[in-house]
Design a protein around this motif. Structure first.
Motif, PDB file in Angstrom:
ATOM      1  N   LYS A 192       0.684  -1.287   0.041  1.00  0.00           N
ATOM      2  CA  LYS A 192       0.218   0.072  -0.015  1.00  0.00           C
ATOM      3  C   LYS A 192       0.836   1.295   0.010  1.00  0.00           C
ATOM      4  CE  LYS A 192      -3.919  -2.210   2.321  1.00  0.00           C
ATOM      5  NZ  LYS A 192      -4.666  -2.473   3.521  1.00  0.00           N
ATOM      6  N   PHE A 227      -1.672   8.393  -8.856  1.00  0.00           N
ATOM      7  CA  PHE A 227      -2.537   7.295  -8.748  1.00  0.00           C
ATOM      8  C   PHE A 227      -1.956   6.004  -9.664  1.00  0.00           C
ATOM      9  CE2 PHE A 227      -5.419  10.850  -7.643  1.00  0.00           C
ATOM     10  CZ  PHE A 227      -6.167   9.933  -6.758  1.00  0.00           C
ATOM     11  N   SER A 228      -1.671   6.505 -11.036  1.00  0.00           N
ATOM     12  CA  SER A 228      -1.496   5.433 -12.197  1.00  0.00           C
ATOM     13  C   SER A 228      -0.255   4.755 -11.988  1.00  0.00           C
ATOM     14  CB  SER A 228      -1.494   6.049 -13.472  1.00  0.00           C
ATOM     15  OG  SER A 228      -0.471   7.162 -13.471  1.00  0.00           O
ATOM     16  N   GLN A 249      -0.918   2.176  -9.285  1.00  0.00           N
ATOM     17  CA  GLN A 249      -1.625   1.041  -9.747  1.00  0.00           C
ATOM     18  C   GLN A 249      -1.283   0.213 -10.854  1.00  0.00           C
ATOM     19  OE1 GLN A 249      -5.118   3.888 -10.264  1.00  0.00           O
ATOM     20  NE2 GLN A 249      -5.974   3.450  -8.552  1.00  0.00           N
ATOM     21  N   ASN A 250      -0.578   0.948 -11.679  1.00  0.00           N
ATOM     22  CA  ASN A 250      -0.069   0.364 -12.793  1.00  0.00           C
ATOM     23  C   ASN A 250       1.121  -0.632 -12.302  1.00  0.00           C
ATOM     24  OD1 ASN A 250      -1.670   1.600 -14.636  1.00  0.00           O
ATOM     25  ND2 ASN A 250      -0.144   3.020 -15.163  1.00  0.00           N
ATOM     26  N   ARG A 277       0.265  -2.207  -7.215  1.00  0.00           N
ATOM     27  CA  ARG A 277       0.294  -1.781  -5.766  1.00  0.00           C
ATOM     28  C   ARG A 277      -1.003  -1.113  -5.589  1.00  0.00           C
ATOM     29  NH1 ARG A 277       4.996  -3.679  -8.209  1.00  0.00           N
ATOM     30  NH2 ARG A 277       6.583  -3.377  -6.948  1.00  0.00           N
ATOM     31  N   ILE A 278      -1.389  -0.845  -4.263  1.00  0.00           N
ATOM     32  CA  ILE A 278      -2.467  -0.226  -3.703  1.00  0.00           C
ATOM     33  C   ILE A 278      -2.580   0.861  -3.427  1.00  0.00           C
ATOM     34  CG2 ILE A 278      -4.512  -0.702  -2.180  1.00  0.00           C
ATOM     35  CD1 ILE A 278      -3.946  -3.724  -1.959  1.00  0.00           C
ATOM     36  N   VAL A 279      -3.173   1.928  -3.799  1.00  0.00           N
ATOM     37  CA  VAL A 279      -3.471   3.200  -3.443  1.00  0.00           C
ATOM     38  C   VAL A 279      -3.933   3.578  -2.100  1.00  0.00           C
ATOM     39  CG1 VAL A 279      -4.501   5.488  -3.849  1.00  0.00           C
ATOM     40  CG2 VAL A 279      -3.202   4.507  -5.600  1.00  0.00           C
TER      41      VAL A 279
END
Length: 400
Positions: free
Chosen positions: A123, A135-136, A139-140, A143-145
């Motif tokens: 995270k 964000f990207s 997430q890309n 991993r977790i935002v």
């Protein structure tokens, strides 16, 4: 001499000059008609400025072109020395060229750091509304935002430290934006110290994007996170570049500053594995020239940008009272609170693009906390800014 003393009429004329950027390969201008659905749209979206880079930068690049041989560049310690000198003289932060790793842009560096120092499923804390690649980049990589939303009260954004303390217990990394894009906050020493303390107590690695650090206005001070006396060198990675300050974004040259040798070695290994360790010869040339000789130009630019910020906030207050905007403490980005227009987010985006004929960034791309907001880039000649604000005013008043 204060900033106001150096803004002569010739300086004003220099920044007031509108330079045509259509058909110049500009994302901001040439991509705008397709993005906003109108060839008549006036773009205020992508975060680059409509000013030429400092004369020293253009002269250095011209000299490099004149040389005519563009082979592989050598290790560029001289460029790192320029960064070190700039940070020391401008921001009272003593760094070491050995701490620096070249990267082809801050967004790339964020992705590299997430890939290097976290694992899939880990995270990573971000603080929305915030620059969309935060964000990207998380997430890309699988991993977790973990969101630690900023708190908006009485026209000011602050950090929710109670929420941060809770989230830090389960996070591996925090990505900070200092100064903050898009809300324009320049974090204070006490805020940064408290943030570092929470992260250190929870063994959270701090990755800080400080690309807007030179663009700070009267009454505020940019404080490099790693310059704090908190014994935090082992847990902070700083990302910076001349691209926002000196308008050299298209040269894709940035620096990761990593004091801890183990972290630096791990980061460098990722850069090497991906085959992106080589820098652009023109990017290096521009970086050195900007940091060596760009200070007088920047001092003039800051006065002009702050004038733009003042013009924008006063114009909106007087002519578009249904939109609220606070003068940013830093950056050349205005965060427009359009919630009183009573439009859905798709309607709001369409209103600015189709009715006002101005291209702004959709606030929701900065996180759902940006619903009802739009971002406007005022890093442009004032005549362009005045025209854009006039268009918005006419569109709003016609809709009432």
């Amino acid at each position: 001499m204060n900033k106001g003393d150096i803004m002569t009429n010739s300086n004003i004329d220099k920044f007031d000059t509108v330079i045509a950027r259509h058909n110049s390969g500009s994302t901001k201008w040439d991509d705008a008609p397709a993005l906003f659905g109108s060839k008549d749209v006036l773009p205020f979206w992508v975060a680059d400025m409509d000013f030429p880079s400092p004369p020293a930068v253009n002269e250095a690049l011209a000299a490099r072109v004149q040389h005519g041989v563009f082979g592989y560049p050598s290790p560029h310690s001289y460029a790192y020395d320029a960064v070190t000198d700039w940070l020391d003289k401008r921001h009272n932060w003593k760094t070491n060229p050995e701490w620096m790793v070249s990267t082809p842009g801050v967004v790339t560096a964020i992705t590299l750091a997430v890939q290097t120092f976290t694992k899939p499923g880990d995270k990573v804390i971000i603080q929305p509304p915030v620059y969309p690649p935060f964000f990207s980049s998380v997430q890309n990589q699988g991993r977790i935002v973990l969101e630690n939303p900023l708190v908006y009260e009485a026209g000011n954004y602050t950090i929710d430290f109670d929420d941060l303390a809770e989230k830090a217990r389960e996070a591996k990394m925090l990505i900070l934006c200092n100064p903050h894009n898009p809300v324009g906050r320049v974090w204070s020493r006490s805020e940064l110290t408290k943030l570092v303390k929470i992260c250190l107590e929870n063994n959270v690695l701090l990755l800080t994007d400080e690309i807007h650090g030179d663009l700070v206005y009267t009454g505020h001070q940019y404080i490099p996170l790693a310059s704090l006396d908190t014994d935090s060198d082992d847990k902070i990675i700083t990302l910076t570049a001349p691209s926002k300050t000196f308008n050299t974004a298209g040269l894709y040259t940035s620096i990761a500053i990593i004091p801890n040798s183990k972290l630096r070695s791990q980061f460098s290994q990722t850069v090497q594995q991906l085959g992106i360790s080589k820098s652009n010869v023109f990017g290096i040339t521009a970086l050195e020239a900007a940091y060596r000789h760009g200070a007088p130009w920047l001092d003039e630019l800051l006065v002009y940008l702050e004038g733009n910020a003042q013009y924008l906030t006063e114009y909106i207050a007087a002519n578009i009272p249904s939109i609220n905007v606070d003068k940013p403490q830093g950056t050349y980005l205005a965060w427009l609170d359009c919630r009183n227009l009573k439009l859905s987010q798709p309607e709001l985006v369409q209103f600015f693009a189709q009715k006002a004929k101005v291209g702004l960034n959709d606030g929701v791309t900065f996180g759902h906390q940006g619903t009802g907001f739009m971002r406007l880039n005022f890093g442009c000649p004032r005549p362009l800014l005045a025209e854009g604000l006039k268009r918005i005013s006419l569109a709003v008043n016609q809709s009432i």
